[in-house]
Design a protein around this motif. Structure first.
Motif, mmCIF file in Angstrom:
data_model
loop_
_atom_site.group_PDB
_atom_site.id
_atom_site.type_symbol
_atom_site.label_atom_id
_atom_site.label_comp_id
_atom_site.label_asym_id
_atom_site.label_seq_id
_atom_site.Cartn_x
_atom_site.Cartn_y
_atom_site.Cartn_z
ATOM 1 N N ASP A 80 0.814 -1.209 0.000
ATOM 2 C CA ASP A 80 0.000 0.000 0.000
ATOM 3 C C ASP A 80 0.849 1.261 0.000
ATOM 4 O OD1 ASP A 80 -2.346 -1.472 0.049
ATOM 5 O OD2 ASP A 80 -2.348 -1.606 2.235
ATOM 6 N N GLY A 81 2.164 1.075 0.111
ATOM 7 C CA GLY A 81 3.049 2.226 0.212
ATOM 8 C C GLY A 81 3.450 2.824 -1.120
ATOM 9 N N ARG A 82 2.957 2.251 -2.218
ATOM 10 C CA ARG A 82 3.270 2.742 -3.564
ATOM 11 C C ARG A 82 4.783 2.839 -3.770
ATOM 12 N NH1 ARG A 82 -1.706 6.369 -5.698
ATOM 13 N NH2 ARG A 82 -3.319 5.214 -4.600
ATOM 14 N N GLY A 83 5.287 4.029 -4.093
ATOM 15 C CA GLY A 83 6.715 4.164 -4.381
ATOM 16 C C GLY A 83 7.587 3.778 -3.214
ATOM 17 N N ALA A 84 7.124 4.053 -1.995
ATOM 18 C CA ALA A 84 7.902 3.732 -0.807
ATOM 19 C C ALA A 84 8.033 2.230 -0.613
ATOM 20 C CB ALA A 84 7.261 4.364 0.427
ATOM 21 N N ALA A 85 7.142 1.454 -1.243
ATOM 22 C CA ALA A 85 7.190 -0.003 -1.081
ATOM 23 C C ALA A 85 8.504 -0.566 -1.597
ATOM 24 C CB ALA A 85 6.014 -0.647 -1.804
ATOM 25 N N LEU A 86 9.003 -0.015 -2.692
ATOM 26 C CA LEU A 86 10.253 -0.512 -3.250
ATOM 27 C C LEU A 86 11.415 -0.250 -2.303
ATOM 28 C CD1 LEU A 86 9.829 0.537 -6.987
ATOM 29 C CD2 LEU A 86 9.442 -1.701 -5.949
ATOM 30 N N ASN A 87 11.475 0.954 -1.785
ATOM 31 C CA ASN A 87 12.558 1.271 -0.852
ATOM 32 C C ASN A 87 12.464 0.448 0.422
ATOM 33 O OD1 ASN A 87 13.839 3.245 -2.448
ATOM 34 N ND2 ASN A 87 12.283 4.748 -1.889
ATOM 35 N N SER A 88 11.241 0.035 0.794
ATOM 36 C CA SER A 88 11.060 -0.723 2.031
ATOM 37 C C SER A 88 11.701 -2.100 1.963
ATOM 38 C CB SER A 88 9.570 -0.859 2.361
ATOM 39 O OG SER A 88 8.929 -1.772 1.476
ATOM 40 N N ILE A 89 11.888 -2.628 0.754
ATOM 41 C CA ILE A 89 12.464 -3.965 0.636
ATOM 42 C C ILE A 89 13.965 -3.943 0.392
ATOM 43 C CG2 ILE A 89 10.285 -4.871 -0.244
ATOM 44 C CD1 ILE A 89 11.493 -4.942 -3.009
ATOM 45 N N PRO A 148 0.378 -11.491 -18.695
ATOM 46 C CA PRO A 148 1.194 -11.092 -17.545
ATOM 47 C C PRO A 148 1.304 -9.578 -17.413
ATOM 48 C CG PRO A 148 2.605 -11.719 -19.358
ATOM 49 C CD PRO A 148 1.193 -12.005 -19.805
ATOM 50 N N GLU A 149 1.430 -9.122 -16.184
ATOM 51 C CA GLU A 149 1.673 -7.711 -15.900
ATOM 52 C C GLU A 149 2.797 -7.628 -14.867
ATOM 53 O OE1 GLU A 149 -0.534 -3.672 -14.214
ATOM 54 O OE2 GLU A 149 -1.694 -5.474 -14.613
ATOM 55 N N TYR A 150 4.007 -7.394 -15.350
ATOM 56 C CA TYR A 150 5.158 -7.386 -14.461
ATOM 57 C C TYR A 150 5.258 -6.050 -13.728
ATOM 58 C CZ TYR A 150 6.942 -11.799 -16.288
ATOM 59 O OH TYR A 150 7.102 -13.114 -16.607
ATOM 60 N N ARG A 151 5.536 -6.115 -12.442
ATOM 61 C CA ARG A 151 5.606 -4.927 -11.602
ATOM 62 C C ARG A 151 7.053 -4.433 -11.497
ATOM 63 N NH1 ARG A 151 0.890 -5.404 -7.026
ATOM 64 N NH2 ARG A 151 -0.727 -6.202 -8.431
ATOM 65 N N PRO A 152 7.243 -3.210 -10.970
ATOM 66 C CA PRO A 152 8.584 -2.609 -10.959
ATOM 67 C C PRO A 152 9.596 -3.310 -10.051
ATOM 68 C CG PRO A 152 6.878 -0.932 -10.672
ATOM 69 C CD PRO A 152 6.213 -2.251 -10.522
ATOM 70 N N GLY A 153 9.110 -4.114 -9.099
ATOM 71 C CA GLY A 153 10.006 -4.675 -8.098
ATOM 72 C C GLY A 153 11.159 -5.480 -8.647
ATOM 73 N N VAL A 154 10.908 -6.276 -9.689
ATOM 74 C CA VAL A 154 11.956 -7.140 -10.206
ATOM 75 C C VAL A 154 13.086 -6.317 -10.817
ATOM 76 C CG1 VAL A 154 10.801 -7.471 -12.443
ATOM 77 C CG2 VAL A 154 12.434 -9.177 -11.623
ATOM 78 N N HIS A 155 12.759 -5.280 -11.567
ATOM 79 C CA HIS A 155 13.798 -4.436 -12.145
ATOM 80 C C HIS A 155 14.486 -3.607 -11.067
ATOM 81 C CE1 HIS A 155 15.160 -0.544 -13.960
ATOM 82 N NE2 HIS A 155 15.822 -1.405 -14.693
ATOM 83 N N PHE A 156 13.727 -3.135 -10.091
ATOM 84 C CA PHE A 156 14.291 -2.342 -8.997
ATOM 85 C C PHE A 156 15.380 -3.128 -8.266
ATOM 86 C CE2 PHE A 156 14.264 -1.234 -4.470
ATOM 87 C CZ PHE A 156 14.521 0.134 -4.519
ATOM 88 N N LEU A 157 15.084 -4.364 -7.887
ATOM 89 C CA LEU A 157 16.074 -5.165 -7.171
ATOM 90 C C LEU A 157 17.234 -5.551 -8.088
ATOM 91 C CD1 LEU A 157 13.893 -7.512 -4.929
ATOM 92 C CD2 LEU A 157 15.184 -5.478 -4.267
#
Length: 258
Positions: free
Chosen positions: A123-132, A161-170
């Motif tokens: 639910d943190g949107r952009g902050a979700a990526l930084n949280s991990i 499929p709908e790939y989310r930003p997390g995989v590229h972010f990490l």
């Protein structure tokens, strides 16, 4: 009979999970990491055994030679709960990127923290990526593999499929190889049903993608590997068992590959 066996498996599956968490709690609390991982992989292997014996759902996992030694991202197709435990015995000390809410479940959340799982606030949107990121960096520093589901949630077999930003972010932040994983688990373990169907769930670790690609190149390669091979495994499932239910989406995808 399939429904009855599925209900029996569901009961035994959760008893197996609860039993491991309760019986081995002192060992996990006070023991070394190798004990924690023995308990975790014991639960996973016994879950696979129960699935095979009770419902006739077998597992075939290949491509382990493509798993790099040391830290890596394992990007897996996500169609059911099967891959949450089935992939664990194939890896060294894997950690999952999982929903933050799961960490609040009694016992399960405690074990997850002990195993170094990485919670994400969706639910943190952009902050979700930084949280991990901090948890992921800690895992990489320890030489661990991080399992991430690029779509972020379970998807039906054959669905777009709908790939989310997390995989590229990490991938860009961690600088480690990425191993795509294709599978067809949703055919035998549907996401919206308790039924577990007879047959062989297949998963395959694909050749690793080295670090350093830009976003578009990475997603192109990841999607091509995961979706292409998953579609092949979907096709093989129906070639092996012609009595499996066929949804309109699956029927359309099978026609595309005919």
């Amino acid at each position: 009979m399939t429904a009855f066996r599925s209900l029996v498996f569901a009961a035994l599956f959760y008893l197996n999970l609860l039993g491991h968490m309760v019986i081995f709690a002192p060992a996990v609390l006070f023991g070394p990491d190798r004990v924690v991982w023995w308990v975790t992989k014991s639960w996973a292997r016994r879950s696979l055994w129960l699935l095979k014996v009770v419902t006739g759902t077998r597992a075939s996992i290949t491509g382990q030679e493509n798993i790099p030694v040391g830290a890596a991202l394992i990007a897996a197709k996500h169609q059911s709960f099967w891959e949450v435990f089935a992939l664990v015995p194939e890896l060294d000390r894997p950690t999952f990127v999982l929903k933050k809410e799961l960490m609040n479940i009694p016992l399960f959340g405690w074990y997850s923290r002990r195993l170094g799982m990485i919670p994400v606030d969706r639910d943190g949107r952009g902050a979700a990526l930084n949280s991990i990121l901090a948890g992921a960096q800690k895992a990489v520093a320890a030489g661990r593999q991080i399992i991430i589901f690029p779509e972020g949630t379970r998807t039906a077999p054959g669905a777009e499929p709908e790939y989310r930003p997390g995989v590229h972010f990490l991938y860009t932040r961690l600088g480690v190889p990425l191993v795509p994983v294709a599978l067809n688990s949703g055919v035998y373990w549907p996401r919206d049903s308790f039924v577990r169907r007879q047959g062989t769930v297949r998963a395959e670790f694909m050749p690793a993608i080295p670090p350093g690609l830009d976003r578009h190149a990475l997603l192109r390669q990841v999607k091509a590997a995961i979706e292409g091979r998953s579609l092949g495994l979907l096709r093989s499932a129906y070639a092996e068992r012609d009595d499996l239910p066929v949804t309109p989406v699956i029927a359309e995808r099978l026609r595309e590959t005919a």
